[in-house]
Structure formats: C-alpha cells, structure tokens
Design an enzyme around this catalytic site. Structure first.
Site, PDB file in Angstrom:
ATOM      1  N   THR A 163      49.366 -40.601 -18.753  1.00  0.00           N
ATOM      2  CA  THR A 163      48.807 -39.281 -19.042  1.00  0.00           C
ATOM      3  C   THR A 163      49.318 -38.820 -20.398  1.00  0.00           C
ATOM      4  OG1 THR A 163      49.008 -38.858 -16.684  1.00  0.00           O
ATOM      5  CG2 THR A 163      48.498 -36.985 -18.090  1.00  0.00           C
ATOM      6  N   LYS A 165      50.687 -36.546 -23.107  1.00  0.00           N
ATOM      7  CA  LYS A 165      51.450 -35.306 -23.171  1.00  0.00           C
ATOM      8  C   LYS A 165      51.721 -34.995 -24.644  1.00  0.00           C
ATOM      9  CE  LYS A 165      52.186 -35.534 -18.621  1.00  0.00           C
ATOM     10  NZ  LYS A 165      51.576 -34.633 -17.671  1.00  0.00           N
ATOM     11  N   HIS A 284      41.431 -36.638  -9.875  1.00  0.00           N
ATOM     12  CA  HIS A 284      42.738 -35.996  -9.813  1.00  0.00           C
ATOM     13  C   HIS A 284      42.731 -34.964  -8.696  1.00  0.00           C
ATOM     14  CE1 HIS A 284      46.274 -33.668 -10.861  1.00  0.00           C
ATOM     15  NE2 HIS A 284      46.663 -34.701 -11.552  1.00  0.00           N
ATOM     16  N   ARG A 285      43.891 -34.800  -8.041  1.00  0.00           N
ATOM     17  CA  ARG A 285      43.918 -33.935  -6.853  1.00  0.00           C
ATOM     18  C   ARG A 285      44.602 -32.595  -7.132  1.00  0.00           C
ATOM     19  NH1 ARG A 285      48.610 -36.411  -2.864  1.00  0.00           N
ATOM     20  NH2 ARG A 285      50.219 -36.655  -4.435  1.00  0.00           N
TER      21      ARG A 285
END
Length: 465
Positions: A163, A165, A284-285
C-alpha cells in the site's frame, strides 16, 4: 376461523424445535443475549419473526397468505459455553423470502430490523449457510484464483503487494513514482489506500495516468506483469463505473473497491462490469470493524466474507494472524477457507457453524495486510499458503534505502521461504534461520532485517473460541 386480534408470544408461532431444515433454506446462527426475564425460546423466536414475516401484533392480512410457507423458524437453541445468558439460536429462512442475486436484499431481511429489537440486549450474526439454489443466482467472484494466475503468469507462490504511503497528501506524479519504485523492485502489485478516492491534492484521473505509466515502465524493465489497485470507489455508482472504464481504457489489469462503505449494490455492479471487461477486482473491507469487532453484537466477518464471495471480488483483506493468538489463527483460517475452497465442512472449533457448499463458484484470494514485515514472511507463507496476497505497506516503504530496495527485500524473503517450504523445511520452526540465510546474499534483505529486529514465531496452543 375468525380473525383474532391481539398480541401473542412469538414462540407460539416461530419457535419450532421439531422443524427439519430443507436443503434450500438459508440457515443463520445468531448469538442472542436476551433482556433479563426474556426466555431464550421467546428471544430466538422474536429474531426469526422480525427478520421474516412477523410483526409485534397479529394482523388481519396474515389470513391472506400462508405463514407456514414463508415464516422464518427458530429450530434450535444452545447456550454458549462460558457465557451467562447467551445463546446460539439457529434460524431457517425459506428461500422465497429473498430476491435472487441480491446481497442487499438478503442482509436487509436477515439483519435489517431485528438488531434494534428491545427484547434483546445484544445480537450477533455468527454464520450463514447459503444454499446452492441461492448462490447460483449470483455471478460471484469475477475470475477466480486460477484465472488470475493465468492472467498474471505467476504460479507456485503467494503474490506480493504494497500500500502506497503516506496514504493522503502525495501529488499524482510523486505517487506514481512511489508505485514505479515498488514494482521495479519485485512486487507484483501496489495499492491505493482505501481512503484515496479523488481529493483536491490528487484527482483520480491524474493518479490513474501516472500509475499506468509506472506499471508499463516497470513491466518493461522486469519482464513481469505488474498491477496497481486503482481505487474506483466514488460518491455515486455512475462515477465509480466511469473510473473503472477509464482504468480499462488505460489497459491496466486491476481496480479496487471499498465494498462496505461503497455498499453491496455498487459492489455487485462493479463486479459485473469488471468480469465483462476482463478487469480483476481488489476488495478492501474498510468499516468492517464497526460491524464485526464486538463479540456479542453485530456480524462476524465470516458472514461479510461470504457476502463478498456472492457479490463479487477477486481479492479481499482478511487480517494477518501473525503475532496474534492461536484461536484467532483458527478462526481466520476458517473464513480464509470459506473464501478460497469449494466445500467447507462444519467445524465449530474454527467458528464454522454450517457446512458450506459453493458448488464451483470461483474463489477469492485472501489478502494479509497490516503491520507485517520480512521477519513475518515464513509464518505468513506457512499460514496462508500459495493462494494469497501478502501486503507490506510500511514493511516496503519503511526500508532505510527506499522503496525499490524494500521491495527487493520482500521478494527475496518470499522466494527463500517458498523454496525452503518446497524442500520440506518447517517454516514455523526454522523461519528466522531461513530469513537469516537469505539475507547473506541480499544486502537489501539484510538491511530490512536490521530495521525490524527479529520477531518470535512460536505459536503457543491457545484455547479456541
């Protein structure tokens, strides 16, 4: 028979311990905490009634339909071991109560009204049994695990992601640069953070363009297929599809959606679009813990995972297990199996209340993400196996030499673990040793090992559930 007005106990109509469940019923296991003085039979029957045909009083129009055909039935109640005043209530719903191919309608019925019910102190949906007759009305996952591997030409190992960042604040060009560095170093995927949509500092179209450039450059350099989860989540369904269309026009392999905040209707629409156009879909949750964090109220994540498999997605985040307790490991692996496998046996020790047969609905790849780094690689490889995506955000970008070396470190660690496993070594026991050996040949890995000093991998046997 005249119509008899008035209020009568739910249990007279909706508690039916003699009922034999049908293969076509949708079965639910609720954890019920009744208010003081409410017997469990009445509480269980109330849940069955309020989530199917019942209301608080007898109504004249009941006589115009067949309750026996349409009512939900509480057919079994068992006390929860170790908890006072908690019961697992099993409810069977006739298939006719649900619209075909609509997760939205299924949840509106089963968990719609009943969770605010006064006679209950708390209520949690622990598991659902989806009969093949119902699951066959859904498209389900767009491609499935095998098709994804064929598209990406990557076999015999977990896939690696990262991911990007800081999640908010980068300009599109700098964002694309970070993507390029990670992919060039050896990752398969990079990922938009779930809250990256289209903000003032980086509009979606600019991000898509720079990320596509990063994908094509890194593919040319490495000879491997690369992807970046372009987050198509938006404020309206139309805008979401517009973003997915643009991603397809750029020729990228995968887009992403936040399925709980975006909603099941939007998610299913996107899944249909992506299958029709050959895009993979990463799910994505975000928001799941609002629903599944409390042990006695809400909905367990395994239910949300089953719902996603119906609605459609190729990857879904599923926790990491690492460094947590054994019980959580079993429960997590329980819903990981529910996502990947075709047939899953009932196993209460793993939190699986019903045998689930998916009748060859494609599987979903579980994604392990959150606070993991190179020292976790052996455990992750052992726990999740080949059919998974391992995502290291800070574990890639936090490398002292930068993104590309961070990616190299993760890829080297992964390949070392897979090779060791294939040679028959025990990753749980020899994990640290395997990583140490590999770091002798990889200065990038050695530097990563130094930053995130060893983590122990002993898994003590904990009591489950």
């Amino acid at each position: 028979v005249g119509f008899k007005a008035g209020v009568k106990d739910y249990k007279l109509t909706y508690y039916t311990p003699e009922y034999v469940t049908k293969d076509t019923d949708i079965l639910a296991a609720f954890r019920v905490t009744p208010q003081p003085g409410v017997p469990p039979e009445e509480a269980g029957a109330a849940v069955a009634a309020e989530s199917s045909t019942g209301t608080w009083t007898t109504v004249w129009t009941d006589g115009l339909t067949s309750l026996d055909r349409y009512k939900g039935r509480c057919y079994n109640i068992e006390p929860v071991a170790g908890e006072e005043n908690q019961y697992i209530c099993y409810v069977a719903y006739p298939l006719d109560l649900f619209e075909e191919g609509s997760v939205t309608n299924m949840f509106t019925s089963i968990v719609g009204n009943v969770f605010g019910f006064k006679a209950l102190r708390a209520l949690r949906l622990e598991d659902l049994r989806i009969p093949p007759e119902y699951s066959k009305t859904f498209q389900g996952p767009l491609h499935g695990i095998q098709v994804e591997r064929d598209k990406l030409n990557k076999y015999g190992r977990p896939l690696l992601g990262c991911t990007i960042k800081p999640k908010l604040g980068l300009s599109a060009k700098n964002y694309g640069r970070a993507v390029y560095e990670c992919l060039r170093g050896g990752l398969d995927f990079t990922k938009d953070d779930e809250n990256v949509n289209s903000q003032p500092f980086m509009r979606w179209r600019d991000r898509f363009l720079f990320c596509a450039e990063a994908i094509y450059k890194s593919q040319a350099e490495t000879g491997e297929i690369k992807g970046h989860y372009l987050n198509a989540t938006a404020g309206t369904c139309e805008e979401m599809i517009k973003r997915a269309v643009f991603a397809r026009e750029l020729g990228v392999p995968i887009v992403m959606h936040d399925y709980l905040t975006g909603g099941f209707t939007a998610n299913t629409s996107l899944a249909h679009y992506c299958r029709d156009n050959g895009l993979l879909l990463h799910i994505h949750r975000a928001m799941h813990a609002v629903i599944d964090r409390q042990k006695n109220h809400g909905m367990h994540f395994r239910v949300l995972a089953k719902a996603l498999r119906l609605s459609g997605g190729d990857h879904i985040h599923a926790g990491t297990v690492v460094g947590k307790l054994e019980g959580e490991r079993d429960i997590t692996l329980g819903f990981v199996d529910l996502l990947r496998d075709d047939f899953i046996e009932k196993d209460r020790s793993r939190g699986i209340y019903f045998t689930q047969d998916w009748v060859s609905l494609p599987g979903v790849l579980p994604v392990a993400s959150g606070g993991i780094h190179v020292w976790h690689m052996p455990a992750l490889t052992e726990i999740f196996g080949d059919d998974s995506v391992l995502q290291f955000g800070g574990g890639t970008l936090g490398h002292p030499w930068g993104n590309a070396p961070g990616a190299v470190a993760n890829r080297v660690a992964l390949e070392a673990c897979v090779q060791a496993r294939n040679e028959g070594r025990d990753l749980a026991r020899e994990g640290n040793e395997i990583i140490r050996e590999a770091s002798k040949w990889s200065p990038e890995l050695a530097a990563a090992c130094e930053v995130w000093k060893e983590i122990k991998f002993e898994f003590p046997a904990m009591d489950t559930l």
